[in-house]
Motif scaffolding. Structure first.
Motif, PDB file in Angstrom:
ATOM      1  N   TRP A 112      14.890  26.669  -9.229  1.00  0.00           N
ATOM      2  CA  TRP A 112      13.944  26.856  -8.133  1.00  0.00           C
ATOM      3  C   TRP A 112      14.063  28.271  -7.558  1.00  0.00           C
ATOM      4  O   TRP A 112      13.068  28.899  -7.195  1.00  0.00           O
ATOM      5  CB  TRP A 112      14.171  25.805  -7.062  1.00  0.00           C
ATOM      6  CG  TRP A 112      13.239  25.869  -5.892  1.00  0.00           C
ATOM      7  CD1 TRP A 112      13.569  25.904  -4.578  1.00  0.00           C
ATOM      8  CD2 TRP A 112      11.803  25.890  -5.912  1.00  0.00           C
ATOM      9  NE1 TRP A 112      12.459  25.947  -3.778  1.00  0.00           N
ATOM     10  CE2 TRP A 112      11.355  25.930  -4.573  1.00  0.00           C
ATOM     11  CE3 TRP A 112      10.856  25.868  -6.930  1.00  0.00           C
ATOM     12  CZ2 TRP A 112      10.000  25.973  -4.225  1.00  0.00           C
ATOM     13  CZ3 TRP A 112       9.501  25.906  -6.597  1.00  0.00           C
ATOM     14  CH2 TRP A 112       9.099  25.959  -5.261  1.00  0.00           C
ATOM     15  N   LYS A 113      15.296  28.788  -7.495  1.00  0.00           N
ATOM     16  CA  LYS A 113      15.482  30.166  -7.049  1.00  0.00           C
ATOM     17  C   LYS A 113      14.739  31.140  -7.979  1.00  0.00           C
ATOM     18  O   LYS A 113      14.133  32.115  -7.516  1.00  0.00           O
ATOM     19  CB  LYS A 113      16.967  30.523  -7.011  1.00  0.00           C
ATOM     20  CG  LYS A 113      17.744  29.898  -5.864  1.00  0.00           C
ATOM     21  CD  LYS A 113      19.204  30.347  -5.921  1.00  0.00           C
ATOM     22  CE  LYS A 113      20.018  29.763  -4.789  1.00  0.00           C
ATOM     23  NZ  LYS A 113      21.442  30.175  -4.864  1.00  0.00           N
ATOM     24  N   ALA A 114      14.806  30.882  -9.271  1.00  0.00           N
ATOM     25  CA  ALA A 114      14.122  31.752 -10.233  1.00  0.00           C
ATOM     26  C   ALA A 114      12.612  31.712 -10.013  1.00  0.00           C
ATOM     27  O   ALA A 114      11.944  32.764  -9.978  1.00  0.00           O
ATOM     28  CB  ALA A 114      14.466  31.320 -11.658  1.00  0.00           C
ATOM     29  N   ILE A 115      12.069  30.515  -9.852  1.00  0.00           N
ATOM     30  CA  ILE A 115      10.627  30.371  -9.638  1.00  0.00           C
ATOM     31  C   ILE A 115      10.202  31.102  -8.370  1.00  0.00           C
ATOM     32  O   ILE A 115       9.191  31.814  -8.346  1.00  0.00           O
ATOM     33  CB  ILE A 115      10.244  28.879  -9.577  1.00  0.00           C
ATOM     34  CG1 ILE A 115      10.449  28.226 -10.951  1.00  0.00           C
ATOM     35  CG2 ILE A 115       8.806  28.704  -9.109  1.00  0.00           C
ATOM     36  CD1 ILE A 115      10.323  26.719 -10.948  1.00  0.00           C
ATOM     37  N   ARG A 116      10.985  30.943  -7.317  1.00  0.00           N
ATOM     38  CA  ARG A 116      10.649  31.611  -6.057  1.00  0.00           C
ATOM     39  C   ARG A 116      10.746  33.136  -6.177  1.00  0.00           C
ATOM     40  O   ARG A 116      10.066  33.867  -5.442  1.00  0.00           O
ATOM     41  CB  ARG A 116      11.554  31.112  -4.944  1.00  0.00           C
ATOM     42  CG  ARG A 116      11.313  29.646  -4.562  1.00  0.00           C
ATOM     43  CD  ARG A 116      12.257  29.185  -3.480  1.00  0.00           C
ATOM     44  NE  ARG A 116      12.027  29.893  -2.219  1.00  0.00           N
ATOM     45  CZ  ARG A 116      12.831  29.800  -1.170  1.00  0.00           C
ATOM     46  NH1 ARG A 116      13.926  29.047  -1.243  1.00  0.00           N
ATOM     47  NH2 ARG A 116      12.558  30.456  -0.066  1.00  0.00           N
ATOM     48  N   ALA A 117      11.552  33.604  -7.103  1.00  0.00           N
ATOM     49  CA  ALA A 117      11.673  35.040  -7.338  1.00  0.00           C
ATOM     50  C   ALA A 117      10.576  35.556  -8.271  1.00  0.00           C
ATOM     51  O   ALA A 117      10.503  36.765  -8.534  1.00  0.00           O
ATOM     52  CB  ALA A 117      13.038  35.358  -7.927  1.00  0.00           C
ATOM     53  N   GLY A 118       9.742  34.649  -8.766  1.00  0.00           N
ATOM     54  CA  GLY A 118       8.613  35.056  -9.593  1.00  0.00           C
ATOM     55  C   GLY A 118       8.886  35.103 -11.075  1.00  0.00           C
ATOM     56  O   GLY A 118       8.092  35.668 -11.835  1.00  0.00           O
ATOM     57  N   VAL A 119       9.995  34.500 -11.513  1.00  0.00           N
ATOM     58  CA  VAL A 119      10.320  34.502 -12.940  1.00  0.00           C
ATOM     59  C   VAL A 119      10.498  33.067 -13.429  1.00  0.00           C
ATOM     60  O   VAL A 119      10.672  32.133 -12.638  1.00  0.00           O
ATOM     61  CB  VAL A 119      11.588  35.329 -13.226  1.00  0.00           C
ATOM     62  CG1 VAL A 119      11.368  36.783 -12.843  1.00  0.00           C
ATOM     63  CG2 VAL A 119      12.802  34.766 -12.491  1.00  0.00           C
ATOM     64  N   TYR A 120      10.473  32.901 -14.744  1.00  0.00           N
ATOM     65  CA  TYR A 120      10.633  31.568 -15.316  1.00  0.00           C
ATOM     66  C   TYR A 120      12.059  31.062 -15.132  1.00  0.00           C
ATOM     67  O   TYR A 120      13.015  31.848 -15.190  1.00  0.00           O
ATOM     68  CB  TYR A 120      10.325  31.583 -16.808  1.00  0.00           C
ATOM     69  CG  TYR A 120       8.904  31.939 -17.166  1.00  0.00           C
ATOM     70  CD1 TYR A 120       7.828  31.229 -16.654  1.00  0.00           C
ATOM     71  CD2 TYR A 120       8.647  32.994 -18.033  1.00  0.00           C
ATOM     72  CE1 TYR A 120       6.526  31.554 -16.996  1.00  0.00           C
ATOM     73  CE2 TYR A 120       7.348  33.331 -18.381  1.00  0.00           C
ATOM     74  CZ  TYR A 120       6.293  32.607 -17.860  1.00  0.00           C
ATOM     75  OH  TYR A 120       5.013  32.942 -18.192  1.00  0.00           O
ATOM     76  N   LEU A 169       1.056  42.276 -14.872  1.00  0.00           N
ATOM     77  CA  LEU A 169       2.193  42.158 -13.965  1.00  0.00           C
ATOM     78  C   LEU A 169       3.477  41.858 -14.736  1.00  0.00           C
ATOM     79  O   LEU A 169       3.464  41.103 -15.711  1.00  0.00           O
ATOM     80  CB  LEU A 169       1.930  41.042 -12.951  1.00  0.00           C
ATOM     81  CG  LEU A 169       0.660  41.179 -12.106  1.00  0.00           C
ATOM     82  CD1 LEU A 169       0.508  39.968 -11.191  1.00  0.00           C
ATOM     83  CD2 LEU A 169       0.670  42.461 -11.297  1.00  0.00           C
ATOM     84  N   GLU A 170       4.584  42.388 -14.264  1.00  0.00           N
ATOM     85  CA  GLU A 170       5.864  42.120 -14.911  1.00  0.00           C
ATOM     86  C   GLU A 170       6.364  40.713 -14.588  1.00  0.00           C
ATOM     87  O   GLU A 170       6.960  40.054 -15.443  1.00  0.00           O
ATOM     88  CB  GLU A 170       6.897  43.155 -14.471  1.00  0.00           C
ATOM     89  CG  GLU A 170       6.637  44.558 -14.988  1.00  0.00           C
ATOM     90  CD  GLU A 170       7.757  45.510 -14.625  1.00  0.00           C
ATOM     91  OE1 GLU A 170       8.781  45.041 -14.069  1.00  0.00           O
ATOM     92  OE2 GLU A 170       7.631  46.712 -14.909  1.00  0.00           O
ATOM     93  N   ARG A 171       6.172  40.291 -13.350  1.00  0.00           N
ATOM     94  CA  ARG A 171       6.634  38.954 -12.955  1.00  0.00           C
ATOM     95  C   ARG A 171       5.562  37.930 -13.322  1.00  0.00           C
ATOM     96  O   ARG A 171       4.424  38.012 -12.855  1.00  0.00           O
ATOM     97  CB  ARG A 171       6.910  38.896 -11.460  1.00  0.00           C
ATOM     98  CG  ARG A 171       8.106  39.703 -11.015  1.00  0.00           C
ATOM     99  CD  ARG A 171       8.493  39.349  -9.580  1.00  0.00           C
ATOM    100  NE  ARG A 171       7.373  39.500  -8.658  1.00  0.00           N
ATOM    101  CZ  ARG A 171       7.294  38.924  -7.464  1.00  0.00           C
ATOM    102  NH1 ARG A 171       8.264  38.141  -7.044  1.00  0.00           N
ATOM    103  NH2 ARG A 171       6.259  39.134  -6.693  1.00  0.00           N
ATOM    104  N   PRO A 172       5.900  36.921 -14.115  1.00  0.00           N
ATOM    105  CA  PRO A 172       4.887  35.952 -14.556  1.00  0.00           C
ATOM    106  C   PRO A 172       4.482  34.946 -13.491  1.00  0.00           C
ATOM    107  O   PRO A 172       3.443  34.303 -13.620  1.00  0.00           O
ATOM    108  CB  PRO A 172       5.569  35.253 -15.735  1.00  0.00           C
ATOM    109  CG  PRO A 172       7.036  35.355 -15.426  1.00  0.00           C
ATOM    110  CD  PRO A 172       7.210  36.688 -14.747  1.00  0.00           C
ATOM    111  N   LEU A 173       5.305  34.782 -12.435  1.00  0.00           N
ATOM    112  CA  LEU A 173       5.023  33.772 -11.414  1.00  0.00           C
ATOM    113  C   LEU A 173       4.874  34.447 -10.056  1.00  0.00           C
ATOM    114  O   LEU A 173       5.544  34.114  -9.086  1.00  0.00           O
ATOM    115  CB  LEU A 173       6.142  32.721 -11.376  1.00  0.00           C
ATOM    116  CG  LEU A 173       6.469  32.036 -12.707  1.00  0.00           C
ATOM    117  CD1 LEU A 173       7.613  31.046 -12.530  1.00  0.00           C
ATOM    118  CD2 LEU A 173       5.249  31.341 -13.295  1.00  0.00           C
ATOM    119  N   THR A 174       3.977  35.390  -9.973  1.00  0.00           N
ATOM    120  CA  THR A 174       3.839  36.229  -8.787  1.00  0.00           C
ATOM    121  C   THR A 174       3.236  35.496  -7.597  1.00  0.00           C
ATOM    122  O   THR A 174       3.660  35.696  -6.453  1.00  0.00           O
ATOM    123  CB  THR A 174       2.969  37.461  -9.109  1.00  0.00           C
ATOM    124  OG1 THR A 174       3.633  38.251 -10.095  1.00  0.00           O
ATOM    125  CG2 THR A 174       2.724  38.310  -7.872  1.00  0.00           C
TER     126      THR A 174
END
Length: 208
Positions: A112-120, A169-174
């Protein structure tokens, strides 16, 4: 230009698959919560009232329950054919043994931390996920008539990934997409894509 109307599913329930149970192979696949059903109804009513409703030639979903249940009210109101369910539009958590909606996620969970940071999260093969998502959405766009709109009800990770590719964009979950939010992509006859809106929520402002 063809328009892809990308809709995140409504709020789902939590779900856990019992080890050895019949759903162990497919993973947790919850349907919508009561709030999610209201969001889906609200989205359908909003879409049916827009001038562009006559341009909607197709509604498409992923194979996951939360996606299909979100689309059901719009299918009834618009009178379009039963949506094709496309496996490649499934979220990256497909097959996982548990699912928790955003408001029930553990803030200390590493994924969840990864998702919130915008990455997979760690369990996702990013290039493979990106490849299948882009191919699926491009295929839907390519089969539409010029100036037609296709409504695609899918998932935040799917929509974010497609937008990130188009925008470079570099981050996939922006983008923090809300339930039943609308994001729009315009696709020319040559296949060129342009993002025209992200995370429209006017139809569910009081249900976010």
């Amino acid at each position: 230009m063809t328009q892809l109307v990308l809709v995140r599913h409504g709020e789902p329930l939590a779900a856990t698959v019992e080890p050895g149970g019949p759903d162990e192979v497919v993973g947790a696949d919850p349907g919508l919560s009561a709030r999610g059903r209201r969001q889906a109804e609200r989205f359908a009513a909003w879409l049916a009232a827009t001038p562009e409703r006559d341009d909607v030639t197709e509604i498409v979903t992923s194979t996951m329950r939360r996606s299909r249940e979100t689309a059901d009210p719009a299918v009834r109101l618009l009178g379009v054919p039963e949506p094709p369910a496309v496996e490649d539009l499934c979220e990256f958590d497909r097959g996982r043994p548990t699912y928790r909606p955003v408001h029930e996620r553990d803030p200390d969970d590493e994924d969840w931390k990864a998702i919130r940071a915008g990455v997979y999260p760690s369990f996702v093969d990013g290039p493979a996920f990106t490849s299948r998502v882009v191919a699926a959405l491009d295929t839907i766009a390519a089969r539409q008539d010029p100036r037609a709109s296709a409504v695609v009800v899918c998932h935040a990770g799917v929509i974010n990934t497609y937008l990130a590719v188009i925008l470079g964009l570099e981050r996939p979950l922006t983008f923090p997409l809300h339930h039943t939010s609308v994001s729009r992509v315009l696709v020319s006859r040559s296949g060129a894509r342009r993002v025209s809106s992200i995370n429209e929520t006017q139809h569910v402002e009081d249900l976010r």
